[in-house]
Scaffold this motif. Structure first.
Motif, mmCIF file in Angstrom:
data_model
loop_
_atom_site.group_PDB
_atom_site.id
_atom_site.type_symbol
_atom_site.label_atom_id
_atom_site.label_comp_id
_atom_site.label_asym_id
_atom_site.label_seq_id
_atom_site.Cartn_x
_atom_site.Cartn_y
_atom_site.Cartn_z
ATOM 1 N N GLY A 46 9.005 25.423 -12.383
ATOM 2 C CA GLY A 46 8.106 24.892 -11.358
ATOM 3 C C GLY A 46 8.644 23.597 -10.771
ATOM 4 O O GLY A 46 8.618 23.401 -9.556
ATOM 5 N N ARG A 47 9.160 22.709 -11.661
ATOM 6 C CA ARG A 47 9.694 21.428 -11.180
ATOM 7 C C ARG A 47 10.869 21.665 -10.238
ATOM 8 O O ARG A 47 10.958 21.075 -9.165
ATOM 9 N N LEU A 48 11.757 22.587 -10.638
ATOM 10 C CA LEU A 48 12.918 22.898 -9.788
ATOM 11 C C LEU A 48 12.454 23.460 -8.449
ATOM 12 O O LEU A 48 12.973 23.103 -7.398
ATOM 13 N N GLU A 49 11.446 24.359 -8.510
ATOM 14 C CA GLU A 49 10.978 24.992 -7.271
ATOM 15 C C GLU A 49 10.355 23.957 -6.333
ATOM 16 O O GLU A 49 10.550 24.021 -5.120
ATOM 17 N N ARG A 50 9.612 23.004 -6.916
ATOM 18 C CA ARG A 50 8.997 21.978 -6.057
ATOM 19 C C ARG A 50 10.072 21.120 -5.400
ATOM 20 O O ARG A 50 9.996 20.805 -4.224
ATOM 21 N N ARG A 51 11.108 20.787 -6.189
ATOM 22 C CA ARG A 51 12.170 19.961 -5.603
ATOM 23 C C ARG A 51 12.907 20.741 -4.513
ATOM 24 O O ARG A 51 13.243 20.200 -3.468
ATOM 25 N N GLN A 52 13.101 22.039 -4.768
ATOM 26 C CA GLN A 52 13.780 22.855 -3.758
ATOM 27 C C GLN A 52 12.928 22.923 -2.489
ATOM 28 O O GLN A 52 13.443 22.849 -1.377
ATOM 29 N N ALA A 53 11.596 23.054 -2.669
ATOM 30 C CA ALA A 53 10.706 23.140 -1.513
ATOM 31 C C ALA A 53 10.768 21.848 -0.704
ATOM 32 O O ALA A 53 10.726 21.877 0.534
ATOM 33 N N ARG A 54 10.905 20.697 -1.411
ATOM 34 C CA ARG A 54 10.993 19.423 -0.688
ATOM 35 C C ARG A 54 12.257 19.374 0.166
ATOM 36 O O ARG A 54 12.229 18.972 1.322
ATOM 37 N N VAL A 55 13.370 19.818 -0.436
ATOM 38 C CA VAL A 55 14.635 19.824 0.312
ATOM 39 C C VAL A 55 14.516 20.743 1.524
ATOM 40 O O VAL A 55 14.927 20.412 2.642
ATOM 41 N N HIS A 56 13.892 21.914 1.299
ATOM 42 C CA HIS A 56 13.704 22.897 2.368
ATOM 43 C C HIS A 56 12.881 22.279 3.507
ATOM 44 O O HIS A 56 13.253 22.352 4.679
ATOM 45 N N ALA A 57 11.762 21.632 3.129
ATOM 46 C CA ALA A 57 10.883 21.058 4.145
ATOM 47 C C ALA A 57 11.598 19.934 4.885
ATOM 48 O O ALA A 57 11.489 19.813 6.118
ATOM 49 N N THR A 58 12.368 19.126 4.158
ATOM 50 C CA THR A 58 13.088 18.031 4.805
ATOM 51 C C THR A 58 14.078 18.574 5.828
ATOM 52 O O THR A 58 14.202 18.037 6.932
ATOM 53 N N ALA A 59 14.775 19.662 5.443
ATOM 54 C CA ALA A 59 15.754 20.242 6.359
ATOM 55 C C ALA A 59 15.067 20.734 7.628
ATOM 56 O O ALA A 59 15.548 20.493 8.744
ATOM 57 N N LEU A 60 13.925 21.415 7.455
ATOM 58 C CA LEU A 60 13.236 21.943 8.638
ATOM 59 C C LEU A 60 12.683 20.795 9.490
ATOM 60 O O LEU A 60 12.780 20.818 10.725
ATOM 61 N N ALA A 61 12.140 19.782 8.836
ATOM 62 C CA ALA A 61 11.611 18.635 9.584
ATOM 63 C C ALA A 61 12.753 17.930 10.306
ATOM 64 O O ALA A 61 12.590 17.445 11.441
ATOM 65 N N GLY A 62 13.926 17.891 9.646
ATOM 66 C CA GLY A 62 15.099 17.264 10.257
ATOM 67 C C GLY A 62 15.421 17.913 11.592
ATOM 68 O O GLY A 62 15.728 17.224 12.575
ATOM 69 N N GLY A 63 15.325 19.230 11.651
ATOM 70 C CA GLY A 63 15.606 19.966 12.895
ATOM 71 C C GLY A 63 14.655 19.532 13.994
ATOM 72 O O GLY A 63 15.079 19.231 15.129
ATOM 73 N N THR A 64 13.367 19.452 13.670
ATOM 74 C CA THR A 64 12.371 19.067 14.671
ATOM 75 C C THR A 64 12.600 17.626 15.120
ATOM 76 O O THR A 64 12.462 17.309 16.305
ATOM 77 N N LEU A 65 12.988 16.768 14.162
ATOM 78 C CA LEU A 65 13.257 15.365 14.505
ATOM 79 C C LEU A 65 14.412 15.289 15.517
ATOM 80 O O LEU A 65 14.336 14.562 16.509
ATOM 81 N N VAL A 66 15.467 16.050 15.243
ATOM 82 C CA VAL A 66 16.616 16.062 16.163
ATOM 83 C C VAL A 66 16.154 16.518 17.546
ATOM 84 O O VAL A 66 16.531 15.947 18.575
ATOM 85 N N GLN A 67 15.292 17.544 17.559
ATOM 86 C CA GLN A 67 14.781 18.071 18.836
ATOM 87 C C GLN A 67 14.053 16.968 19.613
ATOM 88 O O GLN A 67 14.345 16.718 20.792
ATOM 89 N N VAL A 68 13.138 16.295 18.924
ATOM 90 C CA VAL A 68 12.328 15.261 19.591
ATOM 91 C C VAL A 68 13.219 14.126 20.081
ATOM 92 O O VAL A 68 13.117 13.697 21.246
ATOM 93 N N LEU A 69 14.127 13.644 19.211
ATOM 94 C CA LEU A 69 14.988 12.522 19.597
ATOM 95 C C LEU A 69 15.869 12.885 20.791
ATOM 96 O O LEU A 69 16.078 12.076 21.695
ATOM 97 N N THR A 70 16.376 14.136 20.770
ATOM 98 C CA THR A 70 17.226 14.574 21.877
ATOM 99 C C THR A 70 16.440 14.534 23.188
ATOM 100 O O THR A 70 16.935 14.047 24.213
ATOM 101 N N VAL A 71 15.208 15.057 23.152
ATOM 102 C CA VAL A 71 14.406 15.104 24.379
ATOM 103 C C VAL A 71 14.102 13.681 24.871
ATOM 104 O O VAL A 71 14.242 13.380 26.065
ATOM 105 N N VAL A 72 13.747 12.803 23.919
ATOM 106 C CA VAL A 72 13.452 11.414 24.307
ATOM 107 C C VAL A 72 14.694 10.784 24.945
ATOM 108 O O VAL A 72 14.627 10.156 26.014
ATOM 109 N N ALA A 73 15.857 11.008 24.310
ATOM 110 C CA ALA A 73 17.095 10.434 24.843
ATOM 111 C C ALA A 73 17.376 10.978 26.238
ATOM 112 O O ALA A 73 17.764 10.235 27.152
ATOM 113 N N ILE A 74 17.138 12.271 26.423
ATOM 114 C CA ILE A 74 17.403 12.877 27.735
ATOM 115 C C ILE A 74 16.486 12.258 28.792
ATOM 116 O O ILE A 74 16.924 11.934 29.908
#
Ligand code: ADP
Length: 559
Positions: A218-246
């Protein structure tokens, strides 16, 4: 066929890209329409944009449908092709050394990976690349610097991020596999050992251990889920920053309101097909592992080498000579058969006797060309079987396998497997020779057998297998432990019938029971792959040694 597949694949990629582009066009046209409408121009000035918005909206749905249809069509065809090649690589003697359960999972799960690779990774990535590049080109025509910003953002979210998620998934699966196996093992212990655990009051401790294994996973799965969520959030962050920069660049570059809106919304939408690629990257790690396992099965070296130009199979009567046979299953390991020689003359019966692991089945496997001897040779009428097509060898020498299998079909078809052309009379004769006629009379020829079918006892199963072997009627009959796992009475009856029906047939019989062996011509006693005694039954029981000891203990247990 290959060309057709490629054409379908290109079509699927184009349809996917067209759907993404229609989405892009829809937003660009709608953005233009909304901002331009805010300036309250005459309605006629908006009509083209209105039509374009509708066309893009409809087109997006239609293209997406076409992409899904063709994409899955291509993927399923590719998967079917992979299964077919896998089946081909499993046909003996090319049979690779992979266990049954493992092989089944490779057949089912791993070939799904081929489909996943196309539908979830390659097609979306190709379509996203086309849509992204188009958005970059749109940016270029309005303000080149915004195109560069967009390109950088898209590469970050669409290439770098998926590569990172793929690498992370690989690492995580390596860490989670042992934790999962640990938990499964603990739970299996709890279930199968419940009676013993409660008898010795050890249940609580076992439960605690299983609980701890579950927590660790369970501990491993929770940590993996955090990494997964961070990666997906990272994508959205890049999207937002790119649009703002544009937007900032567009304003600094003096692009008007309409142009800025088009640039910003185009960029926003260009990310839509790109963002899911991070999850695809994660999936790719599993897919790559599955594809590697499939390649392993397909590239496993064949168990035996077929001759380039096979010799003509000798015609009966056949004499089989085994000379100084050495077979080693694993290179460097202990030989399973170590210098065995024996002769099977026409009409003679030889029995192979010895403790489990003595090498008896390995000798049969070498005779049937399922394993390659390390040295020594096997000749039929003087022709080395290595010079013969292995199918020809098995047509001459085959018989009862250790675990006969019943197919889920009628009794008749289960027998016909060994003689597709056999008429009813021949079927009836084989059944009579195998002493199955009473059972068949009761059950009927059309009774369904196999899983969910009529129940067949161990003795009947062996007799069915014997009937199959008799139908096939090979010049040399090989029988591997026909009485294995039967109760004593059934085994005695089967062996007696078997010795009756093989009278005058060239037969090699592997057995661990000595009763009835006075009827065979020669008994070869094996231990650790070597011949330790040989001769006729009466001769062997008169001398001290393994055979006499075994005979005496068998006689004792019968009393
Ligand atoms: P028997 O039929 O007398 O019980 P086998 O011929 O099955 O003996 O086995 C002889 C030896 O070879 C044993 O030590 C067994 O573990 C080994 N062996 C048999 N089959 C394989 C295999 N496919 N791979 C590796 N070792 C094997």
């Amino acid at each position: 066929m290959k060309g057709q597949m490629r054409a379908r694949l290109v079509y699927a990629v184009l349809a996917g890209a067209a759907a993404d582009l229609a989405g892009l066009g829809l937003i660009a046209a709608a953005a233009w329409l909304i901002t331009r409408a805010a300036e309250q121009p005459p309605l006629a000035a908006l009509s083209v944009a209105i039509v374009a918005t509708r066309a893009f909206a409809t087109g997006r749905g239609v293209f997406r449908y076409a992409e899904r249809l063709t994409g899955h069509d291509v993927a399923l065809r590719a998967q079917a092709g992979t299964r077919e090649r896998l089946y081909e690589s499993l046909i003996p003697p090319q049979r690779p050394r992979v266990g049954g359960a493992d092989l089944l999972s490779r057949m089912v799960d791993d070939t799904d990976a081929v489909q996943d690779l196309l539908v979830r990774c390659l097609l979306p990535a190709a379509a996203a690349a086309i849509a992204g590049l188009t958005a970059v080109v749109i940016g270029l025509t309005i303000l080149p610097v915004t195109a560069l910003v967009l390109l950088a953002g898209l590469l970050l979210a669409g290439a770098l991020l998926p590569a990172a998620t793929a690498a992370a998934a690989r690492r995580w699966s390596a860490r989670m596999a042992p934790a999962r196996a640990e938990l499964a093992g603990r739970v299996a212990d709890l279930v199968h050992g419940a009676a013993d655990l409660s008898a010795y009051g050890a249940g609580d401790r076992a439960l605690r251990d299983a609980g701890e294994a579950g927590d660790a996973l369970g501990r491993l799965e929770r940590r993996q889920a955090r990494v997964h969520a961070t990666a997906l959030a990272g994508g959205t962050l890049v999207q937002v920053l790119t649009v703002v920069a544009i937007v900032l660049f567009a304003q600094a570059g003096g692009v008007g309101t309409v142009g800025t809106a088009v640039l910003a919304l185009t960029a926003l939408v260009a990310f839509e097909p790109v963002l899911p690629l991070a999850a695809a990257g994660e999936r790719y790690a599993g897919i790559a592992a599955a594809l590697r396992r499939l390649r392993e099965v397909r590239s496993a070296s064949p168990a035996v080498t077929e001759p380039a130009t096979p010799a003509a199979p000798p015609s009966p009567p056949l004499t089989v000579e085994v000379e100084d046979l050495v077979v080693r299953h694993a290179p460097g390991g202990r030989p399973a058969v170590d210098g065995v020689s024996l002769t099977l003359a026409p009409g003679r019966r030889v029995a192979l006797v010895g403790p489990s692991g003595a090498g008896k089945s390995t000798i049969l496997a070498a005779l049937m060309r399922l394993v390659e001897p390390e040295s020594g040779n096997i000749r039929i009428n003087g022709v080395d079987i290595a010079d013969l097509d292995s199918d020809d060898v098995r047509a001459m020498m085959t018989g009862l396998t250790q675990d006969p299998y019943l197919f889920r079909t009628s009794l008749r078809d289960n027998l016909r497997l060994a003689g597709p052309e056999a008429d009813d009379e021949r079927l009836a004769r084989a059944v009579r020779d195998a002493r199955l006629e009473h059972w068949v009379e009761r059950t009927g020829w059309d009774a369904e057998l196999g899983e969910d079918g009529s129940t067949v006892s161990g003795g009947q199963l062996q007799r069915l297998a014997l009937a199959r072997a008799l139908l096939y009627d090979p010049p040399v009959l090989l029988l591997d432990e026909p009485a294995e796992a039967l109760d004593e009475e059934t085994a005695d009856e089967l062996m007696a019938d078997l010795l009756d029906v093989t009278h005058d047939r060239t037969t090699l019989l592997v057995t661990h029971r000595l009763k009835g062996l006075e009827r065979v011509d020669e008994i070869v006693v094996l231990e650790d792959g070597r011949v330790i005694q040989r001769g006729a039954h009466d001769d062997l029981v008169s001398r001290p040694g393994y055979y006499r000891d075994l005979w005496e203990s068998e006689v004792l247990t019968r009393r």
